[in-house]
Design a protein around this motif. Structure first.
Motif, PDB file in Angstrom:
ATOM      1  N   VAL A 120       4.499  10.281  -0.064  1.00 20.65           N
ATOM      2  CA  VAL A 120       5.566   9.824  -0.971  1.00 20.65           C
ATOM      3  C   VAL A 120       5.021   8.795  -1.960  1.00 20.65           C
ATOM      4  CG1 VAL A 120       7.678   8.426  -1.048  1.00 20.65           C
ATOM      5  CG2 VAL A 120       7.480  10.309   0.597  1.00 20.65           C
ATOM      6  N   GLU A 121       4.267   7.818  -1.427  1.00 24.65           N
ATOM      7  CA  GLU A 121       3.768   6.736  -2.282  1.00 24.65           C
ATOM      8  C   GLU A 121       2.838   7.299  -3.357  1.00 24.65           C
ATOM      9  OE1 GLU A 121       3.989   6.827   0.893  1.00 24.65           O
ATOM     10  OE2 GLU A 121       4.815   4.972   1.686  1.00 24.65           O
ATOM     11  N   PHE A 122       2.015   8.273  -2.971  1.00 21.26           N
ATOM     12  CA  PHE A 122       1.056   8.871  -3.887  1.00 21.26           C
ATOM     13  C   PHE A 122       1.746   9.591  -5.049  1.00 21.26           C
ATOM     14  CE2 PHE A 122      -3.372   8.842  -2.504  1.00 21.26           C
ATOM     15  CZ  PHE A 122      -3.994   9.258  -3.667  1.00 21.26           C
ATOM     16  N   MET A 123       2.769  10.396  -4.723  1.00 24.88           N
ATOM     17  CA  MET A 123       3.325  11.308  -5.721  1.00 24.88           C
ATOM     18  C   MET A 123       4.611  10.801  -6.388  1.00 24.88           C
ATOM     19  SD  MET A 123       0.845  13.345  -5.355  1.00 24.88           S
ATOM     20  CE  MET A 123       1.283  14.381  -6.757  1.00 24.88           C
ATOM     21  N   ALA A 124       5.316   9.861  -5.726  1.00 25.61           N
ATOM     22  CA  ALA A 124       6.625   9.455  -6.266  1.00 25.61           C
ATOM     23  C   ALA A 124       6.903   7.962  -6.125  1.00 25.61           C
ATOM     24  CB  ALA A 124       7.733  10.253  -5.577  1.00 25.61           C
ATOM     25  N   ALA A 175       7.277   1.043   2.636  1.00 27.43           N
ATOM     26  CA  ALA A 175       8.703   1.150   2.277  1.00 27.43           C
ATOM     27  C   ALA A 175       9.291  -0.242   2.045  1.00 27.43           C
ATOM     28  CB  ALA A 175       9.478   1.873   3.372  1.00 27.43           C
ATOM     29  N   PHE A 176       8.807  -1.188   2.821  1.00 27.92           N
ATOM     30  CA  PHE A 176       9.323  -2.552   2.743  1.00 27.92           C
ATOM     31  C   PHE A 176       8.989  -3.213   1.409  1.00 27.92           C
ATOM     32  CE2 PHE A 176       9.693  -7.070   4.061  1.00 27.92           C
ATOM     33  CZ  PHE A 176      11.021  -7.009   4.465  1.00 27.92           C
ATOM     34  N   VAL A 177       7.912  -2.751   0.756  1.00 24.64           N
ATOM     35  CA  VAL A 177       7.559  -3.278  -0.573  1.00 24.64           C
ATOM     36  C   VAL A 177       8.753  -3.125  -1.527  1.00 24.64           C
ATOM     37  CG1 VAL A 177       6.064  -2.916  -2.596  1.00 24.64           C
ATOM     38  CG2 VAL A 177       5.077  -2.876  -0.291  1.00 24.64           C
ATOM     39  N   LEU A 178       9.536  -2.059  -1.317  1.00 22.50           N
ATOM     40  CA  LEU A 178      10.718  -1.824  -2.160  1.00 22.50           C
ATOM     41  C   LEU A 178      11.996  -2.262  -1.448  1.00 22.50           C
ATOM     42  CD1 LEU A 178       9.912   1.723  -3.596  1.00 22.50           C
ATOM     43  CD2 LEU A 178       9.350  -0.520  -4.547  1.00 22.50           C
ATOM     44  N   ILE A 209       3.277   0.411 -12.174  1.00 27.84           N
ATOM     45  CA  ILE A 209       2.051   0.971 -11.573  1.00 27.84           C
ATOM     46  C   ILE A 209       1.462   0.010 -10.539  1.00 27.84           C
ATOM     47  CG2 ILE A 209       0.491   0.157 -13.416  1.00 27.84           C
ATOM     48  CD1 ILE A 209       0.265   3.605 -11.685  1.00 27.84           C
ATOM     49  N   ARG A 210       1.640  -1.295 -10.762  1.00 27.66           N
ATOM     50  CA  ARG A 210       1.105  -2.251  -9.777  1.00 27.66           C
ATOM     51  C   ARG A 210       1.864  -2.182  -8.463  1.00 27.66           C
ATOM     52  NH1 ARG A 210       0.112  -7.941 -12.710  1.00 27.66           N
ATOM     53  NH2 ARG A 210      -0.388  -8.514 -10.577  1.00 27.66           N
ATOM     54  N   THR A 211       3.151  -1.943  -8.548  1.00 25.26           N
ATOM     55  CA  THR A 211       3.956  -1.797  -7.322  1.00 25.26           C
ATOM     56  C   THR A 211       3.526  -0.540  -6.566  1.00 25.26           C
ATOM     57  OG1 THR A 211       5.789  -2.806  -8.516  1.00 25.26           O
ATOM     58  CG2 THR A 211       6.319  -1.740  -6.419  1.00 25.26           C
ATOM     59  N   LYS A 212       3.303   0.541  -7.314  1.00 28.78           N
ATOM     60  CA  LYS A 212       2.863   1.788  -6.689  1.00 28.78           C
ATOM     61  C   LYS A 212       1.516   1.574  -5.981  1.00 28.78           C
ATOM     62  CE  LYS A 212       1.950   6.672  -7.648  1.00 28.78           C
ATOM     63  NZ  LYS A 212       2.214   7.832  -8.483  1.00 28.78           N
ATOM     64  N   LYS A 213       0.639   0.856  -6.648  1.00 28.68           N
ATOM     65  CA  LYS A 213      -0.674   0.574  -6.077  1.00 28.68           C
ATOM     66  C   LYS A 213      -0.535  -0.275  -4.804  1.00 28.68           C
ATOM     67  CE  LYS A 213      -5.090  -1.162  -7.643  1.00 28.68           C
ATOM     68  NZ  LYS A 213      -5.788  -1.948  -8.639  1.00 28.68           N
ATOM     69  N   LYS A 214       0.379  -1.223  -4.858  1.00 27.19           N
ATOM     70  CA  LYS A 214       0.611  -2.095  -3.696  1.00 27.19           C
ATOM     71  C   LYS A 214       1.142  -1.289  -2.511  1.00 27.19           C
ATOM     72  CE  LYS A 214       3.106  -6.370  -2.590  1.00 27.19           C
ATOM     73  NZ  LYS A 214       4.159  -7.287  -3.046  1.00 27.19           N
ATOM     74  N   MET A 215       2.039  -0.336  -2.783  1.00 32.16           N
ATOM     75  CA  MET A 215       2.575   0.506  -1.708  1.00 32.16           C
ATOM     76  C   MET A 215       1.458   1.344  -1.086  1.00 32.16           C
ATOM     77  SD  MET A 215       6.083   1.813  -3.526  1.00 32.16           S
ATOM     78  CE  MET A 215       6.761   2.745  -2.138  1.00 32.16           C
ATOM     79  N   LEU A 216       0.637   1.899  -1.954  1.00 29.64           N
ATOM     80  CA  LEU A 216      -0.453   2.750  -1.468  1.00 29.64           C
ATOM     81  C   LEU A 216      -1.474   1.938  -0.665  1.00 29.64           C
ATOM     82  CD1 LEU A 216      -0.874   5.737  -1.770  1.00 29.64           C
ATOM     83  CD2 LEU A 216      -2.320   5.311  -3.732  1.00 29.64           C
TER      84      LEU A 216
END
Ligand SMILES: [Zn+2]
Length: 260
Positions: free
Chosen positions: A22-26, A72-75, A185-192
């Protein structure tokens, strides 16, 4: 509603196969939806049991599920595990019930799922299971094995792009919209980055030690298609029963670029 009571927020369920899919694609689109006030739920079908050359399956599963929960908790979101296993996901009664259970627990307005065509059968089977659960979770007489309330509506359903942005014949999928995720994009990177054990596994098994760089490369390629720095591509499911309007466009406005 009592005065001052908070209205329940609408929920988004991103349901992938493995922890980190999920984190990778969305992940970027989820971050934007979270910013717009939506309650985020991330689910995975399998527990990542195959993702270690040394640790036993149960141990690595516990580690990977914990990492997924942290992502998930990042969001401020919640994580759900559907109880399946890596490389064994198939469209059968067990998985059908488990997927429907999660769908009913969340009762989402919007569902994001893997595409019907992808490089791994696990992903394709998850796509079928999530698509089906989005439909049958609202059928009161369907028994998913645990006492749950059926969902109230057919959700909006979207498929994210295939891994590597191509099907097994090397063809692009018929993407219908791209979401400009440059601002998150930084949030996405943080989740990953929460998925440390997966990064280690890919470096070991696939000689693929550029985990977040790969994500950025694909996001950049999606962005180039619509003149954004980074983007994520989606296809809306328009099967009978599901809403036909594009709620992502309504929520995200100019950040959702329709490609027709
Ligand atoms: Zn996967």
């Amino acid at each position: 509603m009592a005065r001052g009571a908070k209205k329940a927020r609408d929920r988004v369920l991103a349901f992938g196969c493995h922890p980190d899919d999920v984190e990778f694609m969305a992940g970027g689109t989820l971050a934007l939806l979270a910013k717009n006030g939506y309650e985020i739920h991330i689910a995975c079908m399998a527990g990542g049991e195959m993702g270690s050359p040394t640790q036993p399956a149960q141990e690595i599963r516990a580690a990977r599920l914990h990492e997924a929960e942290t992502a998930a908790f990042v969001l401020g979101g919640r994580f759900h595990y559907a109880g399946g296993q890596d490389l064994e996901v198939e469209y059968n009664d067990f998985y059908r019930r488990q997927t429907t259970r999660v769908m009913r627990e969340v009762d989402p307005l919007i569902v994001l799922a893997p595409p019907p065509a992808d490089y791994l059968v696990d992903h394709e089977e998850t796509s079928r299971l999530v698509r089906n659960a989005a439909y049958i979770a609202s059928v009161p007489n369907y028994d998913c094995g645990v006492p749950t309330r059926h969902t109230r509506r057919f959700p909006y359903l979207y498929y994210w792009n295939a891994v590597g942005l191509k099907d097994i014949f090397g063809r692009p999928l018929p993407i219908t919209m791209r979401v400009d995720i440059s601002s998150v994009i930084r949030t996405k990177k943080k989740m990953l980055a929460c998925h440390e054990s997966q990064r280690q596994w890919l470096a070991h098994h696939n000689q693929w030690d550029e985990y977040t760089e790969t994500m950025k490369r694909w996001s950049r390629a999606e962005g180039e298609a619509v003149g954004a720095e980074f983007a994520e591509g989606f296809i809306q499911h328009l099967g009978n029963g599901h809403p036909q309007d594009n709620i992502l466009k309504q929520i995200l406005s100019e950040l959702c670029i329709e490609c027709r």
